[in-house]
Structures are given as C-alpha cells and as structure tokens.
Design a protein around this motif. Structure first.
Motif, PDB file in Angstrom:
ATOM      1  N   LEU A 148      -5.540  95.340 -38.726  1.00  0.00           N
ATOM      2  CA  LEU A 148      -5.036  94.192 -39.480  1.00  0.00           C
ATOM      3  C   LEU A 148      -5.708  92.909 -39.019  1.00  0.00           C
ATOM      4  CD1 LEU A 148      -1.181  94.807 -39.739  1.00  0.00           C
ATOM      5  CD2 LEU A 148      -2.847  94.872 -41.587  1.00  0.00           C
ATOM      6  N   GLN A 149      -5.817  92.742 -37.714  1.00  0.00           N
ATOM      7  CA  GLN A 149      -6.412  91.524 -37.171  1.00  0.00           C
ATOM      8  C   GLN A 149      -7.874  91.392 -37.573  1.00  0.00           C
ATOM      9  OE1 GLN A 149      -5.535  92.121 -33.032  1.00  0.00           O
ATOM     10  NE2 GLN A 149      -3.594  91.025 -33.165  1.00  0.00           N
ATOM     11  N   SER A 150      -8.548  92.513 -37.706  1.00  0.00           N
ATOM     12  CA  SER A 150      -9.958  92.472 -38.095  1.00  0.00           C
ATOM     13  C   SER A 150     -10.139  92.579 -39.611  1.00  0.00           C
ATOM     14  CB  SER A 150     -10.734  93.579 -37.383  1.00  0.00           C
ATOM     15  OG  SER A 150     -10.236  94.857 -37.758  1.00  0.00           O
ATOM     16  N   ARG A 151      -9.013  92.488 -40.331  1.00  0.00           N
ATOM     17  CA  ARG A 151      -8.997  92.482 -41.786  1.00  0.00           C
ATOM     18  C   ARG A 151      -9.505  93.794 -42.400  1.00  0.00           C
ATOM     19  NH1 ARG A 151      -7.151  87.998 -43.444  1.00  0.00           N
ATOM     20  NH2 ARG A 151      -7.979  88.006 -45.543  1.00  0.00           N
ATOM     21  N   GLN A 152      -9.325  94.886 -41.687  1.00  0.00           N
ATOM     22  CA  GLN A 152      -9.649  96.220 -42.192  1.00  0.00           C
ATOM     23  C   GLN A 152      -8.357  96.826 -42.739  1.00  0.00           C
ATOM     24  OE1 GLN A 152     -11.710  98.591 -39.243  1.00  0.00           O
ATOM     25  NE2 GLN A 152     -12.700  96.766 -38.406  1.00  0.00           N
ATOM     26  N   PHE A 153      -7.900  96.260 -43.845  1.00  0.00           N
ATOM     27  CA  PHE A 153      -6.561  96.570 -44.346  1.00  0.00           C
ATOM     28  C   PHE A 153      -6.399  98.016 -44.785  1.00  0.00           C
ATOM     29  CE2 PHE A 153      -7.109  91.945 -45.160  1.00  0.00           C
ATOM     30  CZ  PHE A 153      -6.252  91.520 -44.155  1.00  0.00           C
ATOM     31  N   TYR A 179       6.747  99.600 -40.457  1.00  0.00           N
ATOM     32  CA  TYR A 179       6.904  99.278 -41.877  1.00  0.00           C
ATOM     33  C   TYR A 179       6.466  97.849 -42.171  1.00  0.00           C
ATOM     34  CZ  TYR A 179       9.297 103.573 -43.265  1.00  0.00           C
ATOM     35  OH  TYR A 179       9.591 104.878 -43.561  1.00  0.00           O
ATOM     36  N   PHE A 180       6.749  96.935 -41.258  1.00  0.00           N
ATOM     37  CA  PHE A 180       6.330  95.540 -41.446  1.00  0.00           C
ATOM     38  C   PHE A 180       4.811  95.435 -41.525  1.00  0.00           C
ATOM     39  CE2 PHE A 180       4.785  91.549 -39.701  1.00  0.00           C
ATOM     40  CZ  PHE A 180       5.397  90.641 -40.554  1.00  0.00           C
ATOM     41  N   TYR A 181       4.117  96.082 -40.606  1.00  0.00           N
ATOM     42  CA  TYR A 181       2.659  96.009 -40.616  1.00  0.00           C
ATOM     43  C   TYR A 181       2.058  96.755 -41.804  1.00  0.00           C
ATOM     44  CZ  TYR A 181       2.885  93.736 -36.110  1.00  0.00           C
ATOM     45  OH  TYR A 181       3.142  92.841 -35.104  1.00  0.00           O
ATOM     46  N   LEU A 182       2.689  97.834 -42.222  1.00  0.00           N
ATOM     47  CA  LEU A 182       2.255  98.532 -43.432  1.00  0.00           C
ATOM     48  C   LEU A 182       2.378  97.596 -44.632  1.00  0.00           C
ATOM     49  CD1 LEU A 182       1.387 101.123 -44.937  1.00  0.00           C
ATOM     50  CD2 LEU A 182       3.833 101.687 -45.095  1.00  0.00           C
ATOM     51  N   ALA A 183       3.511  96.925 -44.742  1.00  0.00           N
ATOM     52  CA  ALA A 183       3.736  95.978 -45.837  1.00  0.00           C
ATOM     53  C   ALA A 183       2.711  94.853 -45.804  1.00  0.00           C
ATOM     54  CB  ALA A 183       5.150  95.401 -45.757  1.00  0.00           C
ATOM     55  N   THR A 184       2.404  94.363 -44.626  1.00  0.00           N
ATOM     56  CA  THR A 184       1.417  93.297 -44.479  1.00  0.00           C
ATOM     57  C   THR A 184       0.041  93.759 -44.954  1.00  0.00           C
ATOM     58  OG1 THR A 184       2.643  92.368 -42.620  1.00  0.00           O
ATOM     59  CG2 THR A 184       0.339  91.734 -42.813  1.00  0.00           C
ATOM     60  N   GLU A 192       0.130  93.912 -48.737  1.00  0.00           N
ATOM     61  CA  GLU A 192       0.150  92.551 -49.275  1.00  0.00           C
ATOM     62  C   GLU A 192      -1.253  91.931 -49.273  1.00  0.00           C
ATOM     63  OE1 GLU A 192       2.982  88.705 -48.663  1.00  0.00           O
ATOM     64  OE2 GLU A 192       2.263  89.690 -46.838  1.00  0.00           O
ATOM     65  N   ASN A 193      -1.996  92.176 -48.221  1.00  0.00           N
ATOM     66  CA  ASN A 193      -3.318  91.574 -48.086  1.00  0.00           C
ATOM     67  C   ASN A 193      -4.362  92.150 -49.033  1.00  0.00           C
ATOM     68  OD1 ASN A 193      -3.695  89.438 -45.876  1.00  0.00           O
ATOM     69  ND2 ASN A 193      -2.247  90.875 -44.976  1.00  0.00           N
ATOM     70  N   ILE A 194      -4.118  93.341 -49.563  1.00  0.00           N
ATOM     71  CA  ILE A 194      -5.072  93.887 -50.534  1.00  0.00           C
ATOM     72  C   ILE A 194      -4.513  93.831 -51.958  1.00  0.00           C
ATOM     73  CG2 ILE A 194      -6.299  95.309 -48.867  1.00  0.00           C
ATOM     74  CD1 ILE A 194      -4.838  97.753 -50.027  1.00  0.00           C
ATOM     75  N   GLY A 195      -3.414  93.108 -52.114  1.00  0.00           N
ATOM     76  CA  GLY A 195      -2.882  92.883 -53.450  1.00  0.00           C
ATOM     77  C   GLY A 195      -2.001  93.981 -54.002  1.00  0.00           C
TER      78      GLY A 195
END
Length: 71
Positions: free
Chosen positions: A4-9, A29-34, A37-40
């Motif tokens: 996530l930090q490296s934007r490899q969603f 679940y929170f990080y999965l949701a994030t 969210e970041n890939i639309g």
C-alpha cells in the motif's frame, strides 16, 4: 502494508485477501478497503469498510495491533 505504501494496490489487495482468509481482523479489512478505494473499486471498498465496522461492533476489544494479551 508495504504494498500500500508503495502504491502497489493490486498486490496489496491480494495479500490482504490472503491474510483475511487465514485470520480475519478489522485491521486487515481496513487495509483491503483502502487498496480497493485507491484503484477505484468503490463497491468493494464500501463492503470491506462495512466489515471493519461490524468486526469492531462484534469484537470491540479485539484488534490485531491492540489485542489484550499482556503486551
């Protein structure tokens, strides 16, 4: 979390789905949701965020980072 930090969603999503399959918790679940969210993928993000909320309602004192284990 590095994914996530490296934007490899896409990679992060797959990793958190694997974690959830093995040992689900609100934080995963929170990080999965994030990731979603970041890939639309809004519908999937909302579903995962709802799991966070329901997980916290059912297990208000259980959280992988703050579990009361004497640590």
């Amino acid at each position: 979390m590095f994914s996530l930090q490296s934007r490899q969603f896409d990679k992060a999503i797959e990793r958190f789905k694997t974690v959830i399959d093995q040992k689900p918790d609100a934080e995963s679940y929170f990080y999965l949701a994030t990731g979603y969210e970041n890939i639309g993928m809004k519908k999937e993000a909302v579903t995962a965020f709802q799991k966070v909320k329901s997980w916290q309602l059912i297990r208000p004192y259980h959280n992988s980072s703050t579990a009361r284990s004497g640590n």
